[in-house]
Design a protein around this motif. Structure first.
Motif, short mmCIF file in Angstrom:
data_model
loop_
_atom_site.label_atom_id
_atom_site.label_comp_id
_atom_site.label_asym_id
_atom_site.label_seq_id
_atom_site.Cartn_x
_atom_site.Cartn_y
_atom_site.Cartn_z
N VAL A 1 0.84 -1.20 0.00
CA VAL A 1 0.00 0.00 0.00
C VAL A 1 0.87 1.25 0.00
CG1 VAL A 1 -1.65 1.32 1.36
CG2 VAL A 1 -1.91 -1.16 1.14
N LEU A 2 1.91 1.24 0.84
CA LEU A 2 2.79 2.41 0.93
C LEU A 2 3.51 2.65 -0.40
CD1 LEU A 2 4.24 1.79 4.47
CD2 LEU A 2 2.70 3.63 3.77
N ILE A 3 3.93 1.56 -1.05
CA ILE A 3 4.61 1.72 -2.33
C ILE A 3 3.63 2.30 -3.35
CG2 ILE A 3 5.63 0.45 -4.26
CD1 ILE A 3 6.88 -1.41 -2.17
N GLU A 4 2.41 1.80 -3.33
CA GLU A 4 1.40 2.31 -4.26
C GLU A 4 1.18 3.81 -4.04
OE1 GLU A 4 -2.48 2.55 -4.83
OE2 GLU A 4 -1.65 2.66 -6.87
N ASP A 5 0.97 4.20 -2.78
CA ASP A 5 0.80 5.62 -2.44
C ASP A 5 2.00 6.42 -2.88
OD1 ASP A 5 -1.61 5.19 -1.34
OD2 ASP A 5 -0.96 5.31 0.77
N GLY A 6 3.19 5.88 -2.54
CA GLY A 6 4.42 6.59 -2.87
C GLY A 6 4.58 6.76 -4.36
#
Ligand SMILES: Nc1ncnc2c1ncn2[C@@H]1O[C@H](COP(=O)(O)OP(=O)(O)O)[C@@H](O)[C@H]1O
Ligand code: SF4
Ligand SMILES: [Mg+2]
Lengths: 339, 309, 352
Positions: C305-310
């Protein structure tokens, strides 16, 4: 017949291993004369294959070192030759047959091609001529329907037939020396006899000298002119077939002979396997390597390495029992046989 | 051979049938309705739509109809795109995916083979350690992480290659490179260990004992034998590329099948999800089949029963 | 020809063979003195137990050891990291949105609080507190979110690997133990499952189950156990036919003894290695699913999720992508290297 073709002189071979240096061959010396068969016998791990492979220089260069000694072929030191000169000799002057015919042929190359490859490497032959030679060789080693078999793959042959192919491959350039490293160990007993007969036959025709490595004394009795017995990386006894079989002087040789079922002798005599296990080459120091298993061990055997001595009947033994200073009985059999 | 082929094809069809059936019934379990904003539709409008797509029929009938159509290559209509057939959507979209996928396969295979072979020949050298490290990085770093970083540094910062535009050949490069990383790493590792294994075989000693020169031994015996099993990697590689396209096409805005699939998932376009699922599975099964056939030709020990002798 | 090389015996100069003078050896040494039995036993190679040997091989493997240290470190951070500052992973603070990372003393490494235009956001927006990994667009602390996400990703992977293990061992065990028709049917089922690309199945199941930790785990396990089952079956079949098992059977070895002494060491190795490779695969799938929008729902965070957001704001706030990308890459690399090391250490083929 008495001309020496190959001399191995005080050969020492060491391997670099993860746990340190391991000297697998520690002073092997023998001469090989034209057309003769020298058998090297000994338990597995005694350094027979390492000796053979160092003659052919087939040991992994990165981890192997000949620490002492020399190998002389036809007057020239193999160890001092260039890489190119050595590969020129391999397969043309000195050939090798390996133990397991199931693994010693390339599974994805037709056997004809595998023979031709070696021939074309050493002789200026057209493809057709090389193919002809391959065909001749397959016929020579007794492969039926050789014409059709040239284009077969190794897996289409039985074990015995494969070993015939390997022999054909080794002899294709008419080498002066054939090193056969346990050529029949992996085969059925009946096939073993066939292969040995074949080798004997071919030797008569080609006058090739054979170094026959085996741990089977029955094979030795059948084939050898002379015998060298190896133990712990050394030749402990060496002499003619008769000398070794009927006048053994080294306790290990006697042990080997006693552990063999003899074809023409009284079966009621019990077999005597040699007690104990082969020495650990990594930790082996001074002293006789056989001391831990020998029924005649003396105090001297633990600290001093016995030297080669020549017996009255003319064979060489490395055992302290040969020394004049031995107190008490020197009779091997008396103390060696069970009460 | 004929018997073996027929048997294999039969098994493939059974597998595919099971996949189709499972997918179909899974789709029935999906939450929501296939139409966007169903609240705005009146009941009668919904009924018309349902009738149009055959959704008013019992599930069993729908299933039989679906199978019947599938046999004729008809995967039904998209629920989101008026009047588009799933089949036509797949055939429109497969081109870019196939192109970047194959290009990635070629790039990865070439670099991977070179790395792996050099690595094995110089076993335990600095070069070996270097390429082993590269391979571990390539296997470990997720392709979309790599793709995102590639896009940021090569596309945004350096502006060497187009970031997310599908125009001309240069726009295929970044996605292909991103996809090829896993391929490179997999191939390099595989061929390296194959080579090391072959180098240790007895028949290599035989080849040396024949007096062959070292490079003859390496080329004719070691590399040849090590290359044959690389073919078997094509199946897993196809999957890895297929998986990769799902995210990488999204990142680089490639108008391919993977992008369509992820889009359809977000808008719950059931028939398209199903169609692409079936298409991917069929493709995978087919690749594995072809690989087996090729392999049996390359390795003489394999007979057509698929067993080694 | 080589006339100067004597024939037999090859060495006339026998003294040269060894360093010592043979005549000087005291003659009282020439009496029988056999080695005692204990000493001769020692002469054979010492038998180190399989696990000890494997362990020794493993600790010699630098890559595997470094990986192990990295993993311990990351797991520790995943557990305690979120509580190392006062922020929680879900607490929003719009006044502090999109703060770049800042760490006192690490300014030279880029933790200087400047945005991509080079303006110090902390000075400009008068923020007193340092966000080590920066904040997201809702002002949530990324340090806390990254380690919370690592925690969740690892949790998902470990549970999935554990379930794979349980199902795989049971399935593979039954299949190989009973053999015959049962084995045949069970193998056909496996073959069909192997014929389907994993990811497709996972996606379909997530769609049905709706995204969430449990559904991600379940979806991964649905196909994941197959590999383990095959490993277990292969090992057991191989062992069943092996002589030492038959031999110890006939020698009257009890079943528990047979299992603990022979079966376990041989089956455990491949199982451990398989688990080691399952974990990074699971981490990858979780991140992958999040990246295509099938992952966890906000405010829950996983690495994916964090990678997607980032990724979405990578152009202007690259730090949002880099930290989770770095963490996931290190985890993946470490598990793969450790797996490699374990495989090399436990490979029975290497046993001498
Ligand atoms: N390439 C190698 N590296 C390290 N040790 C080796 C190598 N080849 C053989 N050895 C060791 O050398 C010893 C002798 O082996 P070998 O000559 O094969 O015995 P054998 O008499 O059965 O043919 C063995 O202890 C073996 O472990
Ligand atoms: S030297 Fe000693 S230990 Fe060695 S064989 Fe002779 S008697 Fe036995
Ligand atoms: Mg040998």
């Amino acid at each position: 017949m008495s001309e020496t073709i190959l001399t191995v002189d005080n050969l020492h071979v060491a391997f670099k291993t993860q746990t340190g240096k391991l000297t697998a061959v520690r002073g092997v010396s023998f001469d090989l004369k034209k057309g003769e068969t020298l058998a090297i016998v000994g338990e597995s791990g005694s350094g027979k294959s390492v000796t053979a492979k160092s003659i052919m220089q087939l040991l992994p260069a990165a981890t192997t070192e000949v620490t002492k000694g020399d190998i002389v072929y036809n007057g020239k030191s193999l160890l001092k030759m260039s890489k190119r000169q050595v590969t020129d000799l391999r397969g043309s002057e000195i050939s090798m047959v390996f133990q397991d015919p199931m693994t010693s042929l390339n599974p994805t190359m037709k056997v004809g091609k595998q023979i031709m490859e070696g021939v074309q490497r050493h002789e200026q032959l057209t493809k057709a001529q090389a193919r002809n030679r391959a065909l001749e060789m397959l016929k020579l080693v007794g492969i039926p329907q050789a014409e059709n078999r040239l284009d077969n793959y190794p897996h289409q042959f039985s074990g015995g037939m494969r070993q015939r192919v390997v022999i054909a491959l080794a002899l294709a350039c008419n080498p002066k020396v054939l090193i056969a490293d346990e050529p029949t160990t992996a085969l059925d007993v009946t096939i073993q006899a066939q292969i040995l007969d074949l080798m004997k036959d071919l030797q008569k025709k080609t006058e090739t000298a054979i170094i026959l490595i085996t741990h089977d004394l029955g094979v030795v009795a059948n084939m050898a002119d002379r015998v060298a017995v190896m133990y712990g990386g050394k030749i402990v006894e060496q002499g003619t077939l008769d000398e070794i079989f009927y006048n053994p002087q080294h306790p290990y040789t006697l042990g080997l002979l006693q552990s063999m079922p003899k074809l023409n002798e009284d079966r009621s005599q019990p077999l005597l396997p040699i007690a104990g296990s082969p020495p650990n080459l990594a930790t082996l120091g001074e002293g006789c390597a056989f001391a831990a298993r020998c029924p005649h061990t003396m105090a001297v055997c633990h600290t001093y390495t016995p030297r080669d001595t020549v017996t009255e009947t003319g064979h060489s033994v490395a055992c302290w029992l040969q020394d004049d200073r031995v107190a008490g009985s020197r009779d091997l059999v008396e103390t060696g046989s069970p009460s | 051979m004929k018997r073996y082929l027929l048997q294999r094809i039969g098994f493939m069809l059974i597998t595919l049938f099971i996949i189709v059936t499972a997918t179909f019934f899974l789709m029935q379990l999906l939450p929501g309705t296939p139409f966007t904003n169903p609240e705005k539709l009146t009941d009668s409008q919904l009924a018309i739509l349902n009738a149009k797509y055959g959704l008013d029929q019992p599930v069993a009938i729908q299933y039989i109809q679906y199978i019947g159509n599938l046999v004729q290559g008809d995967l039904g209509y998209s629920f989101q795109h008026e009047g588009r057939t799933v089949t036509s959507m797949i055939s429109d979209r497969i081109g870019p995916s196939a192109f970047i996928g194959l290009q990635a396969l070629v790039i990865g295979a070439i670099i991977g083979l070179v790395l792996g072979i050099v690595s094995a020949l110089k076993h335990n050298s600095l070069l070996d350690y270097g390429s082993v490290t590269l391979a571990v990085l390539g296997m470990s770093i997720p392709s979309f992480v790599f793709a995102a970083l590639l896009q940021y540094y090569v596309g945004v910062k350096l502006e060497w290659l187009p970031v997310a535009l599908w125009e001309g050949y240069s726009s295929t490069l970044l996605p292909s490179i991103a996809l090829s990383v896993t391929v490179t790493a997999t191939v390099a590792r595989f061929i390296r260990s194959e080579m090391l294994e072959v180098i240790g075989q007895d028949y290599i000693i035989t080849a040396r004992a024949k007096g062959l020169k070292e490079n003859q031994v390496i080329v004719k015996h070691v590399i040849r034998n090590a290359l044959i099993p690389v073919v078997t990697m094509l199946g897993p590689l196809a999957v890895s590329i297929m998986t990769g396209t799902l995210v990488i096409e999204k990142i680089f805005a490639v108008p391919g099948l993977g992008e369509q699939f992820t889009l359809s998932i977000l808008v719950l376009d059931y028939s398209v999800i199903m169609g692409i699922t079936i298409f991917y599975s069929a493709l995978f099964i087919f690749v594995v089949f072809v690989v087996d056939i090729i392999y049996s030709f390359l390795d003489p020990r394999i007979n057509y029963k698929g067993e080694s002798a | 020809m080589t006339k100067n090389i004597p024939h037999f015996p090859p060495h006339q100069d026998l003294q040269a063979q060894n360093q010592y003078a043979y005549d000087e050896i005291p003659s009282d040494l020439f009496v029988k003195a056999p080695l005692d039995q204990r000493k001769s036993e020692e002469i054979g190679t010492p038998s180190v137990s399989f696990w000890k040997e494997a362990f020794q091989r493993l600790i010699k493997n630098k890559g595997a050891m470094i990986s192990l240290v990295m993993l311990v470190l990351l797991i520790a951070l995943a557990l305690i990291g979120p509580s190392l500052n006062e922020f929680s992973y879900r607490e929003q603070n719009l006044a502090h949105s999109n703060m770049p990372p800042k760490v006192e003393g690490l300014e030279w490494l880029g933790f200087n609080g400047q945005n991509s235009a080079g303006v110090d956001q902390y000075a400009e927006r008068d923020v007193q507190i340092n966000y080590w990994f920066g904040t997201d667009e809702f002002g949530r602390d990324l340090w806390t979110r990254v380690w919370k996400g690592t925690q969740i990703s690892l949790f998902i992977a470990l549970v999935a690997a554990f379930l794979d293990l349980v199902i795989g061992v049971i399935y593979g065990g039954i299949s190989s133990f009973y053999g015959g028709r049962i084995d045949n049917v069970m193998q056909r089922i496996i073959e069909i499952l192997m014929g389907i690309p994993n990811l497709i199945v996972i996606i379909l199941f997530i769609l049905v189950l709706e995204p969430g930790i449990t559904s991600i785990i379940l979806a991964m396990v649905i196909t994941g156990w197959v590999g383990m089952a095959r490993v277990v079956r292969g090992q057991v079949l191989q062992l069943k036919g092996q002589e030492f098992v038959l031999a110890s059977r006939t020698l009257g070895a009890s079943n528990p003894r047979l299992i603990s002494k022979h079966l376990l060491p041989n089956v455990m190795g491949p199982i451990i290695v398989t688990v080691m490779f399952t974990i990074p695969t699971a981490i990858f799938f979780e991140a992958f699913l999040s990246f295509i929008g099938l992952g966890l729902q906000a405010p829950l965070a996983s690495l994916g999720v964090l990678i997607e957001d980032g990724y979405k704001s990578m152009r202007y706030f690259p730090y949002k992508l880099i930290f989770p990308a770095l963490v996931i890459s290190i985890i993946m690399i470490s598990f793969n290297l450790l797996g490699d090391g374990l495989r090399d250490a436990l490979d029975p083929k290497m046993r001498k």
